[in-house]
Design a protein around this motif. Structure first.
Motif, PDB file in Angstrom:
ATOM      1  N   ARG A  60      45.773  58.733  50.919  1.00  0.00           N
ATOM      2  CA  ARG A  60      45.607  57.820  49.784  1.00  0.00           C
ATOM      3  C   ARG A  60      46.917  57.074  49.494  1.00  0.00           C
ATOM      4  NH1 ARG A  60      46.792  57.818  44.641  1.00  0.00           N
ATOM      5  NH2 ARG A  60      47.737  59.896  44.789  1.00  0.00           N
ATOM      6  N   LYS A  61      48.049  57.807  49.519  1.00  0.00           N
ATOM      7  CA  LYS A  61      49.338  57.150  49.293  1.00  0.00           C
ATOM      8  C   LYS A  61      49.647  56.148  50.397  1.00  0.00           C
ATOM      9  CE  LYS A  61      51.413  60.980  46.750  1.00  0.00           C
ATOM     10  NZ  LYS A  61      52.503  61.987  46.725  1.00  0.00           N
ATOM     11  N   PHE A  62      49.270  56.485  51.623  1.00  0.00           N
ATOM     12  CA  PHE A  62      49.506  55.570  52.733  1.00  0.00           C
ATOM     13  C   PHE A  62      48.708  54.278  52.556  1.00  0.00           C
ATOM     14  CE2 PHE A  62      48.411  54.181  57.114  1.00  0.00           C
ATOM     15  CZ  PHE A  62      49.675  53.837  57.524  1.00  0.00           C
ATOM     16  N   GLN A  63      47.458  54.378  52.133  1.00  0.00           N
ATOM     17  CA  GLN A  63      46.638  53.180  51.900  1.00  0.00           C
ATOM     18  C   GLN A  63      47.207  52.336  50.755  1.00  0.00           C
ATOM     19  OE1 GLN A  63      42.741  54.783  51.277  1.00  0.00           O
ATOM     20  NE2 GLN A  63      42.307  55.031  53.466  1.00  0.00           N
ATOM     21  N   PHE A  68      50.125  47.507  48.969  1.00  0.00           N
ATOM     22  CA  PHE A  68      51.253  46.940  48.239  1.00  0.00           C
ATOM     23  C   PHE A  68      52.088  46.039  49.137  1.00  0.00           C
ATOM     24  CE2 PHE A  68      55.725  47.225  46.954  1.00  0.00           C
ATOM     25  CZ  PHE A  68      55.644  46.699  45.671  1.00  0.00           C
ATOM     26  N   ARG A  69      52.310  46.450  50.379  1.00  0.00           N
ATOM     27  CA  ARG A  69      53.114  45.637  51.286  1.00  0.00           C
ATOM     28  C   ARG A  69      52.397  44.347  51.669  1.00  0.00           C
ATOM     29  NH1 ARG A  69      55.822  49.994  55.516  1.00  0.00           N
ATOM     30  NH2 ARG A  69      56.713  51.376  53.949  1.00  0.00           N
ATOM     31  N   GLY A  74      52.158  38.495  51.034  1.00  0.00           N
ATOM     32  CA  GLY A  74      51.354  37.332  50.695  1.00  0.00           C
ATOM     33  C   GLY A  74      51.810  36.624  49.446  1.00  0.00           C
ATOM     34  N   GLY A  75      52.915  37.056  48.836  1.00  0.00           N
ATOM     35  CA  GLY A  75      53.433  36.369  47.644  1.00  0.00           C
ATOM     36  C   GLY A  75      52.740  36.780  46.371  1.00  0.00           C
ATOM     37  N   TYR A 167      62.447  52.146  53.197  1.00  0.00           N
ATOM     38  CA  TYR A 167      61.167  51.784  52.592  1.00  0.00           C
ATOM     39  C   TYR A 167      60.216  51.201  53.616  1.00  0.00           C
ATOM     40  CZ  TYR A 167      57.844  49.387  49.601  1.00  0.00           C
ATOM     41  OH  TYR A 167      56.697  48.941  49.015  1.00  0.00           O
ATOM     42  N   ASP A 168      60.760  50.478  54.616  1.00  0.00           N
ATOM     43  CA  ASP A 168      59.909  49.806  55.593  1.00  0.00           C
ATOM     44  C   ASP A 168      59.434  50.720  56.708  1.00  0.00           C
ATOM     45  OD1 ASP A 168      60.193  47.480  54.206  1.00  0.00           O
ATOM     46  OD2 ASP A 168      61.951  46.800  55.343  1.00  0.00           O
ATOM     47  N   GLU A 169      59.861  51.978  56.723  1.00  0.00           N
ATOM     48  CA  GLU A 169      59.423  52.873  57.775  1.00  0.00           C
ATOM     49  C   GLU A 169      58.052  53.423  57.450  1.00  0.00           C
ATOM     50  OE1 GLU A 169      62.298  55.847  58.390  1.00  0.00           O
ATOM     51  OE2 GLU A 169      63.934  54.455  58.833  1.00  0.00           O
TER      52      GLU A 169
END
Length: 329
Positions: A60-63, A68-69, A74-75, A167-169
């Motif tokens: 769930r956290k991964f989704q 969010f990313r 997408g702005g 954060y981006d990993e």
């Protein structure tokens, strides 16, 4: 004639009673083994359920992280809703009639080409003047005087920051480590999982080393050593004795159920070994410690019939244990 029939029936009943007592003791030991296995399976089921809940939470956290990313890239703009046809439109009507009109306050670069934000032609802007290059001789001493030595603890913090996942990993979806089913805290580093990997390869030296642990009353090391010996040398002549001493290592630590299993194995599978009479004696002791007094008394009574050539020490120990268990004649 009637007297002979009565004598024959009494002899048959006297022979059948000890065998039934032996079967009852084996039944109690096997029933305890099944109960132990059922408790272990219940603990494993609880562990798997806990891991399943952890995986669901991580998924769930991964989704949520992915959504969010995607919204951030997408702005933060939502996807435009499809245009609706006017109420009076019919199939086959003018497709241009349903196009939305421009807002009156929207900025149009064609009407105001000089306003800020309007696109400019290539080459229309004036090139900026090149920045003056600083004098290298004067800048170097300044940089050296302004730079202060960093403390050692900051280097450790920076290293930890650089080593931590960014954060981006991607999110780690590996399942958590399993928890023991008994609720006890995890023990520190122990011996390797495979007990057969630590033996010397020589059956006699391995057996003598394990017996040495018994003599020194190191019963936990003796358990590991005898288990290793039985696993490494399953056809060796010392296996009955090793099984007996393995049960003795359990009995000395009040692990009576495991001890009864080993003593039962010696008295049944290795009934012709020298350790079989004493193993049956220790089986009765283990059953009495487990609270199965009737089965313990039946096992002790069966020993005299099954092993008539048992030594005097074993017979004296049988009488002592029968008195301790309050066995009736």
């Amino acid at each position: 004639m009637l007297r002979r029939l009565l004598l024959a029936s009494c002899a048959v009943l006297s022979l059948a009673a000890p065998a039934a007592a032996q079967d009852a003791s084996e039944f109690v030991v096997r029933l305890n083994r099944i109960e132990n296995q059922s408790r272990m399976m219940a603990g494993q089921i609880e562990t798997l359920q806990y891991e399943n809940r952890q995986l669901k939470e991580q998924l769930r956290k991964f989704q949520e992280d992915i959504e969010f990313r995607l919204n951030e890239k997408g702005g933060g703009k939502a996807a435009p809703a499809p245009s609706r046809e006017p109420a009076g439109a019919v199939n086959g009507g003018n497709p241009g009639a349903a196009r939305p009109q421009k807002r009156g306050d929207a900025f149009d670069p064609e009407q105001s080409p000089g306003r800020p934000g309007a696109p400019m032609q290539l080459g229309a802007t004036q090139p900026s003047a090149p920045a003056a290059a600083p004098a290298p001789a004067a800048a170097a001493p300044m940089a050296q005087t302004r730079r202060l030595p960093e403390p050692a603890i900051d280097d450790g913090e920076d290293a930890e920051t650089r080593g931590a996942p960014g954060y981006d990993e991607p999110v780690d979806l590996s399942p958590p480590a399993r928890v023991g089913t008994t609720g006890a805290l995890p023990s520190p580093a122990r011996a390797p999982a495979s007990v057969a990997a630590t033996g010397s390869g020589d059956a006699t030296s391995d057996y003598e080393a394990a017996v040495g642990h018994i003599r020194e009353k190191r019963y936990e090391q003796a358990e590991m050593a005898f288990r290793q010996f039985i696993q490494s040398h399953p056809r060796d002549g010392h296996v009955p004795a090793a099984t007996y001493w393995l049960g003795e290592s359990y009995l000395q630590r009040n692990r009576n159920r495991e001890a009864a299993e080993q003593f039962l194995k010696v008295s049944t599978d290795y009934a012709r070994s020298p350790q079989a009479p004493e193993a049956m004696l220790k089986l009765g002791v283990s059953l009495n410690a487990l609270g199965a007094r009737e089965q313990a008394c039946a096992t002790l009574a069966e020993l005299d019939r099954k092993f008539p050539a048992a030594g005097s020490n074993v017979r004296q120990s049988v009488a002592r244990e029968q008195k301790r268990a309050r066995c009736t004649a």
